[in-house]
Motif scaffolding. Sequence first.
Motif, PDB file in Angstrom:
ATOM      1  N   GLU A  10       0.851  -1.295   0.081  1.00 52.63           N
ATOM      2  CA  GLU A  10       0.008  -0.022   0.075  1.00 52.63           C
ATOM      3  C   GLU A  10       0.955   1.211  -0.061  1.00 52.63           C
ATOM      4  OE1 GLU A  10      -2.452  -0.202   3.368  1.00 52.63           O
ATOM      5  OE2 GLU A  10      -3.819  -1.935   2.776  1.00 52.63           O
ATOM      6  N   ASP A  11       0.293   2.409  -0.745  1.00 52.38           N
ATOM      7  CA  ASP A  11       0.989   3.714  -0.656  1.00 52.38           C
ATOM      8  C   ASP A  11       0.985   4.270   0.744  1.00 52.38           C
ATOM      9  OD1 ASP A  11       1.781   3.449  -3.230  1.00 52.38           O
ATOM     10  OD2 ASP A  11      -0.274   4.722  -3.727  1.00 52.38           O
ATOM     11  N   LYS A  12      -0.133   4.209   1.488  1.00 47.53           N
ATOM     12  CA  LYS A  12      -0.092   4.679   2.850  1.00 47.53           C
ATOM     13  C   LYS A  12      -0.829   3.488   3.839  1.00 47.53           C
ATOM     14  CE  LYS A  12      -0.821   9.351   1.363  1.00 47.53           C
ATOM     15  NZ  LYS A  12      -1.936  10.583   1.366  1.00 47.53           N
ATOM     16  N   ARG A  31      -2.679   4.285  10.978  1.00 48.54           N
ATOM     17  CA  ARG A  31      -1.414   4.177   9.964  1.00 48.54           C
ATOM     18  C   ARG A  31      -0.226   3.487  10.564  1.00 48.54           C
ATOM     19  NH1 ARG A  31      -2.275   8.030   5.604  1.00 48.54           N
ATOM     20  NH2 ARG A  31      -4.254   9.325   5.831  1.00 48.54           N
ATOM     21  N   TRP A  51       6.415   3.350   7.892  1.00 47.35           N
ATOM     22  CA  TRP A  51       7.324   2.622   7.040  1.00 47.35           C
ATOM     23  C   TRP A  51       8.311   1.906   7.504  1.00 47.35           C
ATOM     24  CZ3 TRP A  51       6.223  -0.022   2.647  1.00 47.35           C
ATOM     25  CH2 TRP A  51       5.093   0.442   1.907  1.00 47.35           C
TER      26      TRP A  51
END
Length: 135
Positions: free
Chosen positions: A34-36, A48, A51
Amino acid sequence: MRGDRSDRLIKKEIFNLNRHLPSRRKTLEELLGEDKPHVIGSDGTRHRFKWAELEELRDMLTPQEARRLRLPIYIEIESDTSGARIAGEVEVKVVGEVLGRDDEGDEIYIYRPEIRVLRARFPTATQYIFLVREL
């Protein structure tokens, strides 16, 4: 009669403490795609993941384990114990490595100082879940 009302009140408060938990956890592999990276809590809030934490977890695991590790890792706090339980074979491997323990199997029990170490290293990849035994 009074005990029943107290029991219901305690259960309601525990339910409220757990509102932030995701309705569905995602695997590490899914989150890395996923991007976020995030999950949605049952109360509609977005949780969230950092990373750096996901990458550190990826580096600790085989690709097969990354497909099985569900995040966030739940730190189960029970009303009748002094420690916390973490369930899942891959979750136990991660926690054992973080804490320098050689535990195997599908559950591990940790205590307050160890919880602090785990949460400091993986603040977004772990969450508390509060449990109450039948009173």
